[in-house]
Scaffold this motif. Structure first.
Motif, PDB file in Angstrom:
ATOM      1  N   ILE A  41       9.067   2.107 -12.479  1.00 47.38           N
ATOM      2  CA  ILE A  41       9.480   1.662 -13.529  1.00 47.38           C
ATOM      3  C   ILE A  41       9.941   0.326 -12.428  1.00 47.38           C
ATOM      4  N   ASP A  42      10.641   0.530 -11.472  1.00 51.00           N
ATOM      5  CA  ASP A  42      10.865  -0.614 -10.397  1.00 51.00           C
ATOM      6  C   ASP A  42      10.200  -1.343 -10.060  1.00 51.00           C
ATOM      7  N   VAL A  43       9.189  -1.014 -10.321  1.00 54.15           N
ATOM      8  CA  VAL A  43       7.928  -1.866  -9.500  1.00 54.15           C
ATOM      9  C   VAL A  43       7.150  -2.621 -10.888  1.00 54.15           C
ATOM     10  N   SER A  44       7.141  -2.385 -12.228  1.00 55.93           N
ATOM     11  CA  SER A  44       7.049  -2.226 -13.583  1.00 55.93           C
ATOM     12  C   SER A  44       8.126  -4.087 -13.597  1.00 55.93           C
ATOM     13  N   ARG A  45       9.174  -3.123 -13.230  1.00 52.55           N
ATOM     14  CA  ARG A  45      10.135  -4.363 -14.217  1.00 52.55           C
ATOM     15  C   ARG A  45      10.367  -5.755 -13.272  1.00 52.55           C
ATOM     16  N   VAL A  46      10.449  -5.177 -11.243  1.00 54.00           N
ATOM     17  CA  VAL A  46      10.681  -6.508 -10.864  1.00 54.00           C
ATOM     18  C   VAL A  46       9.029  -7.249 -10.885  1.00 54.00           C
ATOM     19  N   PHE A  47       7.551  -6.901 -10.868  1.00 52.56           N
ATOM     20  CA  PHE A  47       6.498  -7.540 -10.213  1.00 52.56           C
ATOM     21  C   PHE A  47       5.557  -7.991 -11.534  1.00 52.56           C
ATOM     22  N   LEU A  48       6.188  -7.049 -12.484  1.00 58.28           N
ATOM     23  CA  LEU A  48       5.405  -7.458 -13.768  1.00 58.28           C
ATOM     24  C   LEU A  48       6.534  -7.532 -14.952  1.00 58.28           C
ATOM     25  N   GLY A  49       7.805  -7.835 -14.782  1.00 60.40           N
ATOM     26  CA  GLY A  49       8.572  -8.067 -16.021  1.00 60.40           C
ATOM     27  C   GLY A  49       8.282  -7.232 -16.810  1.00 60.40           C
ATOM     28  N   ILE A  50       7.965  -5.991 -16.792  1.00 57.51           N
ATOM     29  CA  ILE A  50       7.988  -5.325 -18.261  1.00 57.51           C
ATOM     30  C   ILE A  50       8.729  -4.347 -17.335  1.00 57.51           C
ATOM     31  N   ASN A  51       9.366  -3.338 -18.496  1.00 56.74           N
ATOM     32  CA  ASN A  51      10.710  -2.583 -18.016  1.00 56.74           C
ATOM     33  C   ASN A  51      10.147  -1.403 -19.081  1.00 56.74           C
ATOM     34  N   ALA A 111     -10.710   4.300  -2.464  1.00 54.35           N
ATOM     35  CA  ALA A 111      -9.831   3.108  -2.081  1.00 54.35           C
ATOM     36  C   ALA A 111      -7.736   3.646  -2.220  1.00 54.35           C
ATOM     37  N   GLU A 112      -7.766   3.604  -1.318  1.00 56.42           N
ATOM     38  CA  GLU A 112      -5.936   4.062  -1.443  1.00 56.42           C
ATOM     39  C   GLU A 112      -4.916   3.579  -2.966  1.00 56.42           C
ATOM     40  N   PRO A 113      -4.640   5.043  -2.996  1.00 54.97           N
ATOM     41  CA  PRO A 113      -3.881   4.143  -4.604  1.00 54.97           C
ATOM     42  C   PRO A 113      -2.808   3.335  -4.898  1.00 54.97           C
ATOM     43  N   ARG A 114      -2.126   2.972  -3.512  1.00 52.77           N
ATOM     44  CA  ARG A 114      -1.138   2.220  -3.059  1.00 52.77           C
ATOM     45  C   ARG A 114      -1.697   1.535  -3.319  1.00 52.77           C
ATOM     46  N   ALA A 115      -2.369   0.558  -2.736  1.00 47.61           N
ATOM     47  CA  ALA A 115      -3.182  -0.516  -2.212  1.00 47.61           C
ATOM     48  C   ALA A 115      -3.885  -0.943  -3.674  1.00 47.61           C
ATOM     49  N   GLU A 116      -4.649   0.173  -3.818  1.00 51.65           N
ATOM     50  CA  GLU A 116      -5.667  -0.326  -5.005  1.00 51.65           C
ATOM     51  C   GLU A 116      -3.772  -0.770  -6.674  1.00 51.65           C
ATOM     52  N   LEU A 117      -2.916  -0.292  -6.952  1.00 52.94           N
ATOM     53  CA  LEU A 117      -2.062  -0.519  -7.262  1.00 52.94           C
ATOM     54  C   LEU A 117      -1.053  -2.434  -6.970  1.00 52.94           C
ATOM     55  N   ALA A 118      -1.061  -2.275  -5.571  1.00 55.16           N
ATOM     56  CA  ALA A 118      -1.267  -3.921  -4.867  1.00 55.16           C
ATOM     57  C   ALA A 118      -1.563  -4.561  -5.826  1.00 55.16           C
ATOM     58  N   ARG A 119      -3.068  -4.543  -5.464  1.00 54.82           N
ATOM     59  CA  ARG A 119      -4.006  -5.288  -5.389  1.00 54.82           C
ATOM     60  C   ARG A 119      -4.372  -5.759  -7.770  1.00 54.82           C
ATOM     61  N   MET A 120      -4.031  -4.354  -8.618  1.00 57.84           N
ATOM     62  CA  MET A 120      -4.142  -4.278  -9.466  1.00 57.84           C
ATOM     63  C   MET A 120      -3.229  -5.441 -10.246  1.00 57.84           C
ATOM     64  N   ILE A 121      -1.705  -5.209  -9.625  1.00 59.90           N
ATOM     65  CA  ILE A 121      -0.561  -6.235 -10.218  1.00 59.90           C
ATOM     66  C   ILE A 121      -0.778  -7.283  -9.938  1.00 59.90           C
ATOM     67  N   THR A 122      -0.720  -7.295  -8.411  1.00 58.88           N
ATOM     68  CA  THR A 122      -1.002  -9.031  -8.473  1.00 58.88           C
ATOM     69  C   THR A 122      -1.998  -9.393  -8.724  1.00 58.88           C
ATOM     70  N   ALA A 123      -3.422  -9.248  -9.518  1.00 62.91           N
ATOM     71  CA  ALA A 123      -4.561  -9.655  -9.695  1.00 62.91           C
ATOM     72  C   ALA A 123      -4.250 -10.126 -10.739  1.00 62.91           C
ATOM     73  N   HIS A 124      -3.352  -9.305 -12.004  1.00 65.32           N
ATOM     74  CA  HIS A 124      -3.306  -9.716 -13.412  1.00 65.32           C
ATOM     75  C   HIS A 124      -2.554 -11.030 -14.351  1.00 65.32           C
ATOM     76  N   PRO A 125      -2.459 -11.785 -14.773  1.00 67.43           N
ATOM     77  CA  PRO A 125      -1.909 -12.674 -14.965  1.00 67.43           C
ATOM     78  C   PRO A 125      -0.638 -12.483 -15.058  1.00 67.43           C
ATOM     79  N   GLN A 126       0.083 -11.378 -15.733  1.00 68.03           N
ATOM     80  CA  GLN A 126       1.207 -10.980 -15.772  1.00 68.03           C
ATOM     81  C   GLN A 126       2.433 -11.221 -14.582  1.00 68.03           C
ATOM     82  N   PHE A 127       1.691 -11.100 -13.067  1.00 67.50           N
ATOM     83  CA  PHE A 127       2.854 -11.127 -12.088  1.00 67.50           C
ATOM     84  C   PHE A 127       2.744 -12.611 -11.938  1.00 67.50           C
TER      85      PHE A 127
END
Lengths: 628, 467
Positions: A247-257, A359-375
């Motif tokens: 929840i924290d991660v989505s909230r701050v890095f994607l602006g979605i609660n 691949a490591e899931p957490r690294a993948e999460l970071a990749r996917m978040i930062t690759a998405h335009p919403q970031f």
């Protein structure tokens, strides 16, 4: 709109909501839990959502509703230079819809505003004089670069991110390390996507050894003062912990609660709140959380304190995200909304993408978040909101992905948000660069003085600068800077003179000034970071009460304090020079003739007392407390 | 600046047509415009009280261990439960003083709540209706509505805000503001742990300096009025807040509020709640404009575990005994103070309500506590025309089901009805509604449809409480 919860465990909670008037004190060593916190995510999620709903937009329309007699003919838009894409878009829209607008800010407006926005401190009288006198055409740009390069830039913005990420002292030693780490990243303008990666991916035997791990290791999600033994069901539910993290991660890095859908499907709950989330299911949330499915967060049980230590061991050796696991350690959220048995594989909520094999899931999460335009959008929104007082989407985590464009679009300016997000992406996710772009624009540099009758309908056009009330730390630091009587907070054996040099609000400490500084900061809506930040940017009677009465102010304006007042009084300066000094250092301008008359009379009665009284009056002026 | 609002106010367009004037920002500010009131005159407020003290028992007091006592196998042996009046059982251990004073208070045992979550429940308690996030930003605390309604009764000499709360920033929901109502109706929240030091004591020396500085500040402010207005409403608002703050700081009655003798502290308790009640008493005693006081007792009642565990820091013994002494001291002190009307005491003129956001589960949970329960819970009422000794409503053997709603309706009352009762006692027409809210959705003083609930609600006062 929902804001993510941080809280799962009882600890001291002080909620600051609405137009508040209160003299409050929060110090580190309060009696245990003076007020209970939401002791699980259910409470916290609803609390966040409701608190935000109560706060959100409350004053957005009150920002600028003055009745002002026309000062003269309006400045034609073509006379305002278009510096970059921001101005292209904003001015085109203003011209198209024939919205009245302000002219460019004057130098004195600009210099004070820029200093506060970029480094959270007022300019000194010398700095104001130098800037006003500088004949160079590019002096504004040069000042922007100068301030962005200062250490205080990192302090100001690290404090802001600390508020966003809720780095309170509950994070233990990790909070300090994180703060310093974050300041370093800001100082060198390290790409923000790398920061996200560093925050999400590390593992450690003791989390405080890796500064960026403080987010994951924030032990307030484990610690309970009511724990009876290591088998106590209230210690931890691992999945509740990783859910809170997601929840924290989505909230701050994607602006979605996503806190709402962490407990139930969006359907039949969120239709009136967020169309995108109304269509999301709890399974989709689990899949998002499953990126942390293998992450273990093991608190060290301390026999002596009979509690879980703040240090966490973080690794990726857990079995996965399985609702059937991690019982019998139940939290109330788990018991009220138990997870169905069965495991979930990670899938990114916005795209459904799964991590690549091996691949490591957490690294993948970071990749996917930062690759998405919403970031990029979410981050651009944060920066814009911080500098312009009205973000594209308020609050920052209320993005409705169904309303990014079109007839019912959510952002105040769809085109500008996309452009700014694009700029942020193209420049390599560098925060400082995007901040610079915003600061350089004429849109940012418009005056707060609006000629004519303002209408709240004009807000999305950004056709004036919106004045904002200073934040708590800004007020404290401004008062101590202007009066020349520094603060003295003790942190890690060092004496800190500015609030923003501290890592958490709790670092203010319990010394005599700590209590009064706390109260003053809280009246300006500084959150304690254990609860969602409240909407600041509002005046209140309590602020007035405290500014007039608090020793933070009153003890600093005296000659006896040995600061600026003493220096000026003892110097050979004339009354007029003193008056100029005080006005320049507080308001970044010299007094108007009528003001000068009043000030002269005051000083003529008694130079020392007059100087004290004048500075006191200036500090208690709206013009001081408002950043225009 | 005239702060009296009445229903006959020029339209906003008219006001602005006076154009160019910096209108008294006290009543033309921000979102406020003349309120279009409708549905007036449909209720008959009884007007038996001048003041109200609402005590929020935060965290949810357990009814079946307190005022709707049910003996179960978990009931500790030392509660010393006696029948204080017919059908009314009370533990002397938990409420030693109240047990002797039950004839002064009335109970409603049939309350129900739509919420099970503290934030929502405490929001509901403070606001008098369920949380609707879509319009929450414009919904005022009920104390603000009281302040709004009683504004026309303020006298020239009244400097204290009509609505004051204590300890609310510690509440789950924080301190809810004025919503669409004017800013000056917002409650001033006092933190009992700091205000005595901050505002009490001998202020004369400090106020001498303050008044000189204030003169200077005001002179400069007058010169700068245009500058402020140009910056926007926030800057302009500051003047109002500063004016209010100064009036408070220099009113000789203000420091009087923040005095508590050793005897007071002994009788009320020297903690956030006891001090909060002392503040309430003192505020009313100074008779300087405060008439609605919301005392947040600090959220100690959330006994999910070890409710009777004497080792636990905040167990039921402690919370009840704390409530007991503060409440009875308050009743005693107010009864000894004269009211406004001849022959009346302050207690006669002050409606006191002590209520939580919901109830607690009839059965004990595995850790010897009770969890949240919305089916039935109890509120306590005293003063302001309330008939002491009256017990409305009845629950079944374990407190889980309401058998008798206690008033003339078939459905159980909500906190909304408690608010209707408060409004009625204060002489406020609780069936009014405001039509021109920012959202466009009419704001009924008391809702008729319970958000999230299934049925229409009775928007009635609990009239049977009164003599």
């Amino acid at each position: 709109m929902p804001v993510v919860s941080w809280m799962r465990r009882p600890s001291a909670l002080i909620a600051v909501v609405a137009c508040l008037y209160s003299v409050t004190v929060w110090t580190q060593a309060r009696p245990a839990a003076p007020a209970p916190t939401p002791h699980d995510r259910v409470e916290a999620a609803h609390e966040d959502m409701a608190r935000d709903a109560v706060d959100r937009g409350r004053d957005a329309a009150r920002l600028t509703n003055a009745v002002v007699p026309p000062a003269g003919p309006a400045v034609p838009l073509r006379a305002v230079p278009r510096r970059n894409v921001i101005d292209e878009i904003v001015f085109a829209r203003i011209a198209k819809d024939r919205v009245p607008h302000a002219g460019l800010s004057s130098d004195d407006e600009f210099v004070r505003r820029l200093y506060f926005d970029v480094i959270g401190l007022p300019p000194s009288s010398a700095e104001v004089r130098a800037f006003i006198a500088d004949p160079a055409a590019d002096k504004r740009d040069r000042l922007i670069d100068l301030l962005l390069a200062r250490d205080e830039f990192a302090e100001q913005w690290a404090w802001y991110w600390g508020d966003l990420l809720r780095m309170s002292n509950e994070a233990g030693p990790g909070a300090n390390a994180f703060h310093y780490w974050f300041k370093e990243q800001l100082a060198v303008d390290r790409p923000y996507d790398r920061l996200v990666h560093d925050v999400l991916t590390p593992s450690a035997k003791v989390h405080a050894t890796i500064p960026s791990l403080a987010i994951i290791g924030r032990s307030n999600q484990l610690k309970s003062r009511f724990v009876e033994s290591v088998d106590d069901y209230r210690i931890s539910n691992r999945l509740d912990h990783v859910d809170a993290l997601t929840i924290d991660v989505s909230r701050v890095f994607l602006g979605i609660n996503t806190s709402c859908i962490s407990c139930h499907d969006g359907a039949l709950h969120l239709e009136a709140v967020n169309g995108y989330l109304a269509d999301r299911t709890r399974d989709e949330f689990f899949a998002m959380s499953a990126f942390f499915g293998k992450t273990r967060l093991i608190g060290n049980w301390n026999d002596k304190s009979r509690n879980v230590d703040r240090d966490l061991h973080v690794d990726d050796l857990a079995g996965g995200y399985d609702g059937g696991n991690d019982a019998p350690f139940l939290t109330l959220a788990e018991s009220q909304f138990p997870r169905p048995k069965g495991s979930h594989e990670p899938a990114f909520i916005l795209t459904g993408e799964k991590p690549r094999a091996g691949a490591e899931p957490r690294a993948e999460l970071a990749r996917m978040i930062t690759a998405h335009p919403q970031f990029a959008r979410a981050t651009a929104n944060l920066l814009w909101g911080r500098l312009m007082a009205v973000a594209f989407v308020e609050p920052h985590d209320a993005f409705d992905m169904n309303r990014l464009s079109g007839k019912n679009a959510q952002p105040t300016s769809v085109e500008l948000l996309e452009a700014l997000a694009g700029e942020f992406t193209t420049n390599g996710f560098r925060l400082k660069r995007t901040i610079r772009t915003i600061l350089q624009s004429s849109t940012y540099q418009l005056s707060a003085r609006f000629p004519g009758q303002w209408k709240d309908d004009y807000i999305p056009y950004y056709s004036r600068h919106f004045a904002r009330v200073l934040t708590g730390p800004e007020v404290i630091d401004a008062v101590s800077t202007v009066t020349g009587v520094p603060m003295a907070f003790q942190m890690g054996g060092q004496t800190m003179t500015r609030v923003k040099q501290l890592a958490t609000p709790q670092d203010i400490g319990r010394g005599a000034e700590g209590v009064t500084v706390d109260a003053l900061m809280q009246s300006f809506f500084q959150s304690n970071r254990r609860t969602p930040p409240q909407t600041g940017n509002r005046p209140s009677t309590l602020q007035a009460l405290l500014m007039m009465k608090s020793t933070v102010v009153n003890d600093r304006v005296t000659v006896a304090a040995g600061g600026r007042v003493a220096e000026l009084v003892a110097s050979a300066r004339t009354g007029d020079e003193i008056i100029d000094e005080l006005y320049l250092s507080t308001m970044a301008r010299t007094p108007a003739p009528a003001e000068r008359d009043v000030a002269r009379r005051t000083l003529a009665v008694d130079r020392a007392r007059g100087t004290e009284d004048l500075l006191w009056a200036l500090l208690n002026s709206p013009e001081f407390l408002v950043n225009r | 600046m005239d702060r009296r609002l009445n229903d006959i106010i020029p339209s906003r367009r008219d006001a602005l047509r006076w154009g160019g004037l910096a209108l008294a920002s006290t009543w033309v500010d921000g979102l406020v415009w003349p309120l279009q009131i409708s549905a007036q005159g449909k209720s008959t407020p009884r007007g038996t009280a001048r003041n109200c003290i609402f005590i929020e028992l935060g965290g949810a007091i357990s009814p079946m261990d307190t005022w709707d006592f049910k003996e179960t196998r978990w009931t500790p042996q030392d509660l010393d439960v006696t029948e204080v009046s017919k059908g009314l059982y009370l533990s002397q251990t938990l409420f030693p003083q109240l047990a002797k004073n039950m004839s002064r208070v009335a109970l409603v045992r049939s309350l129900q709540a739509p919420e099970l979550i503290h934030f929502n429940g405490q929001y509901h308690t403070q606001v008098g209706r369920s949380l609707n996030p879509a319009i929450a930003r414009e919904i005022p605390a009920f104390g603000s509505v009281v302040a709004f309604e009683l504004a026309k009764q303020r006298r020239e000499r009244d400097t204290f805000p009509t609505y004051i709360s204590t300890n609310l920033t510690k509440a789950r929901a924080g301190s809810i503001g004025a919503g669409f109502l004017p800013t000056w109706t917002t409650g001033l929240d006092l933190d009992p742990s700091t205000v005595f030091a901050a505002f009490g004591g001998d202020m004369s020396g400090a106020n001498q300096v303050l008044s000189e500085r204030w003169r200077l500040l005001t002179e400069l402010a007058r010169i700068n009025e245009g500058q402020r207005a140009a910056m926007g409403q926030k800057a302009a608002d500051y003047q109002t807040f500063y004016d209010d703050a100064y009036k408070l700081l220099t009113d000789a009655r203000w420091p009087q509020v923040f005095t508590a003798s050793a005897d007071d502290k002994q009788r009320y308790g020297d903690d956030e709640f006891g001090l909060g009640c002392i503040l309430a008493r003192n505020l009313l005693g100074q008779n300087a404009g405060t008439r609605m006081i919301y005392v947040y007792d600090g959220d100690r009642w959330d006994h999910h575990s070890g409710i009777f565990d004497k080792q636990a820091e905040w167990n039921h013994y402690r919370t009840c005994q704390r409530l007991d002494k503060a409440l009875v001291s308050l009743l005693d002190d107010l009864a000894a103070m004269p009211g406004q009307a001849p022959g009346k005491t302050m207690l006669d003129e002050t409606l006191i309500v002590a209520q939580s956001e919901f109830g607690r589960t009839p059965g004990m949970n595995p850790v010897a506590g009770r969890d949240h329960y919305k089916g039935a819970y109890t509120g306590l009422y005293a003063g302001g025309g309330v008939a002491g000794g009256r017990v409305l409503g009845k629950t079944d053997a374990d407190g889980s089901t309401c058998l008798d709603t206690g008033w003339r309706h078939k459905s159980q009352p909500f906190m909304d009805n408690t608010v209707a009762t408060i409004y009625s006692a204060l002489g406020i027409d609780w069936k009014k509604s405001v039509d021109n809210t920012p959202s466009g959705r009419a704001y009924h003083y008391v809702d008729t449809v319970n958000l999230g609930g299934s049925a229409m609600m009775e928007s009635d006062e609990i009239g049977d409480l009164f003599a």
